[in-house]
Scaffold this active site. Structure first.
Site, PDB file in Angstrom:
ATOM      1  N   MET A   1      -1.967   5.881   7.785  1.00  0.00           N
ATOM      2  CA  MET A   1      -2.012   5.584   9.224  1.00  0.00           C
ATOM      3  C   MET A   1      -0.840   6.281   9.917  1.00  0.00           C
ATOM      4  O   MET A   1      -0.442   5.902  11.010  1.00  0.00           O
ATOM      5  CB  MET A   1      -1.982   4.076   9.462  1.00  0.00           C
ATOM      6  CG  MET A   1      -3.215   3.392   8.877  1.00  0.00           C
ATOM      7  SD  MET A   1      -3.679   1.867   9.694  1.00  0.00           S
ATOM      8  CE  MET A   1      -2.215   0.891   9.423  1.00  0.00           C
ATOM      9  N   GLY A   2      -0.269   7.293   9.263  1.00  0.00           N
ATOM     10  CA  GLY A   2       0.818   8.054   9.877  1.00  0.00           C
ATOM     11  C   GLY A   2       2.153   7.353   9.725  1.00  0.00           C
ATOM     12  O   GLY A   2       2.325   6.478   8.872  1.00  0.00           O
ATOM     13  N   ALA A   3       3.130   7.772  10.546  1.00  0.00           N
ATOM     14  CA  ALA A   3       4.520   7.301  10.404  1.00  0.00           C
ATOM     15  C   ALA A   3       4.945   7.498   8.947  1.00  0.00           C
ATOM     16  O   ALA A   3       5.446   6.577   8.289  1.00  0.00           O
ATOM     17  CB  ALA A   3       4.665   5.849  10.848  1.00  0.00           C
TER      18      ALA A   3
ATOM     19  N   HIS B   1       4.604   7.715   1.264  1.00  0.00           N
ATOM     20  CA  HIS B   1       3.425   8.563   1.481  1.00  0.00           C
ATOM     21  C   HIS B   1       3.615   9.922   0.802  1.00  0.00           C
ATOM     22  O   HIS B   1       2.686  10.476   0.221  1.00  0.00           O
ATOM     23  CB  HIS B   1       3.207   8.803   2.977  1.00  0.00           C
ATOM     24  CG  HIS B   1       2.920   7.562   3.770  1.00  0.00           C
ATOM     25  ND1 HIS B   1       3.807   7.046   4.685  1.00  0.00           N
ATOM     26  CD2 HIS B   1       1.851   6.737   3.778  1.00  0.00           C
ATOM     27  CE1 HIS B   1       3.293   5.962   5.226  1.00  0.00           C
ATOM     28  NE2 HIS B   1       2.107   5.740   4.692  1.00  0.00           N
TER      29      HIS B   1
ATOM     30  N   GLN C   1      -5.291  -4.201  -1.200  1.00  0.00           N
ATOM     31  CA  GLN C   1      -6.098  -3.090  -0.671  1.00  0.00           C
ATOM     32  C   GLN C   1      -6.583  -2.210  -1.824  1.00  0.00           C
ATOM     33  O   GLN C   1      -7.751  -1.822  -1.876  1.00  0.00           O
ATOM     34  CB  GLN C   1      -5.249  -2.279   0.304  1.00  0.00           C
ATOM     35  CG  GLN C   1      -5.828  -0.927   0.680  1.00  0.00           C
ATOM     36  CD  GLN C   1      -5.029  -0.239   1.763  1.00  0.00           C
ATOM     37  OE1 GLN C   1      -5.075  -0.665   2.911  1.00  0.00           O
ATOM     38  NE2 GLN C   1      -4.312   0.813   1.445  1.00  0.00           N
TER      39      GLN C   1
ATOM     40  N   LEU D   1       9.331   0.751   0.842  1.00  0.00           N
ATOM     41  CA  LEU D   1       9.159   1.534   2.065  1.00  0.00           C
ATOM     42  C   LEU D   1       7.861   1.118   2.747  1.00  0.00           C
ATOM     43  O   LEU D   1       6.842   0.918   2.109  1.00  0.00           O
ATOM     44  CB  LEU D   1       9.126   3.032   1.747  1.00  0.00           C
ATOM     45  CG  LEU D   1      10.393   3.629   1.164  1.00  0.00           C
ATOM     46  CD1 LEU D   1      10.282   5.155   1.096  1.00  0.00           C
ATOM     47  CD2 LEU D   1      11.630   3.244   1.970  1.00  0.00           C
TER      48      LEU D   1
ATOM     49  N   SER E   1       5.982   1.625   6.920  1.00  0.00           N
ATOM     50  CA  SER E   1       6.141   2.102   8.301  1.00  0.00           C
ATOM     51  C   SER E   1       6.647   0.973   9.191  1.00  0.00           C
ATOM     52  O   SER E   1       7.307   1.204  10.197  1.00  0.00           O
ATOM     53  CB  SER E   1       4.809   2.631   8.816  1.00  0.00           C
ATOM     54  OG  SER E   1       4.325   3.619   7.935  1.00  0.00           O
TER      55      SER E   1
END
Ligand code: PAF
Length: 298
Positions: free
Chosen positions: A30-32, A37, A156, A187, A189
């Site tokens: 989802m970015g950030a 990631h 998930q 970590l 976001s």
């Protein structure tokens, strides 16, 4: 190395065709983007010839009172973080909401089934269905051989594995271990929301996992492991959502259960909801340990 950034289906098909022969891995985000990631992307490059990273803040997986609006969005920054890892043919797919859901929220969604009916599923109704729906759509569009997910979102991961198994999806799901800051905090976001004082309190998640691990290593049963973790976490957070220990099928372990498990925690610090987990081995008091080929001979 530059990355081919595409935002719609036509651009994606062109970029996938340009990748040519070879295997493909996808890292959905989802970015950030943070180091967690990037660990997924590095592993993806080890496992496949071509990598597609997706950046899409999926409205379907946010509840009405959750942080959809304030969720950090920084595509330029994400691109800057990905470029040093990129190899020729890498693609960044960053669709709009209209691209993914052109007729609005989809009427047909994937149901997460039993895995979606506890923990995150209870506290965030529809969350895992929303995750699985977008994951399935992205798998259809990208057609990867490998899809990588972080161990940090253990439920998930379990739901995605169940979907891939139950719906016969032709993709291998690979889990990548959680990446932690020097102080141990996993970590996320959402860590960006924490004030220095809140971040200090958030470390109780790590302390609680360690307490659970110590209890399990000392031969405590599932109830004691949960209690040890709860004792550390409860005083530090503003809301304790759960401390749970599940087995490999993601079913809560009973007091006499033995075997591999995952200790899962969730709580709110300030206004930030944090989750974390650790795999551990439970040997219930009185349980007879079966010696397998793996354990014999040491
Ligand atoms: O883990 C995430 O960032 C999201 O849940 C995912 C898998 C990208 C689906 O939106």
């Amino acid at each position: 190395m530059t990355i081919d950034v595409v935002h719609d289906g036509v651009g994606l098909e062109r970029a996938l065709a340009a990748q040519g022969e070879g295997s493909r891995a996808v890292v959905m985000t989802m970015g950030a983007l943070h180091a967690g990631h990037l660990a997924l992307v590095r592993r993806a490059h080890e496992l496949a010839d071509h990598v597609v990273v997706t950046v899409f803040v999926n409205p379907l997986q946010f509840g009405p009172t959750e942080d959809l609006e304030r969720y950090p969005r920084d595509l330029a920054g994400d691109l800057g973080r990905l470029e040093p890892l990129a190899v020729a043919g890498d693609v960044l797919f960053a669709p709009s909401v209209a691209e993914m859901y052109p007729t609005g929220d989809p009427a047909v969604r994937v149901s997460a089934g039993p895995v979606g009916e506890l923990l995150e599923g209870t506290l965030r109704p529809g969350h895992l269905d929303g995750v699985l729906t977008v994951v399935l759509k992205l798998l259809h569009r990208i057609r990867p051989q490998v899809a990588l997910f972080g161990q940090k979102d253990a439920q998930q991961l379990a739901a995605v594995r169940a979907m891939v198994h139950d719906l016969d999806l032709p993709v291998q799901v690979v889990a990548v271990p959680t990446v932690r800051d020097d102080d141990g905090l996993a970590l996320s976001s959402r860590n960006a929301y924490l004030s220095p004082e809140q971040r200090q309190r958030a470390l109780a998640l790590v302390g609680a996992l360690r307490a659970g691990e110590r209890a399990a290593a000392a031969g405590a049963g599932a109830d004691e492991v949960r209690a040890a973790a709860r004792q550390v976490l409860a005083p530090a957070v503003d809301r304790l959502d759960y401390v749970e220990l599940v087995d490999e099928r993601f079913v809560p372990m009973g007091p006499d259960a033995s075997g591999p498990g995952t200790l899962l925690l969730a709580g709110v610090v300030g206004t930030t909801r944090l989750i974390d987990n650790v795999p551990l081995q439970v040997v219930a008091p009185g349980a007879v340990q079966v010696r397998t080929a793996d354990t014999i001979g040491g």
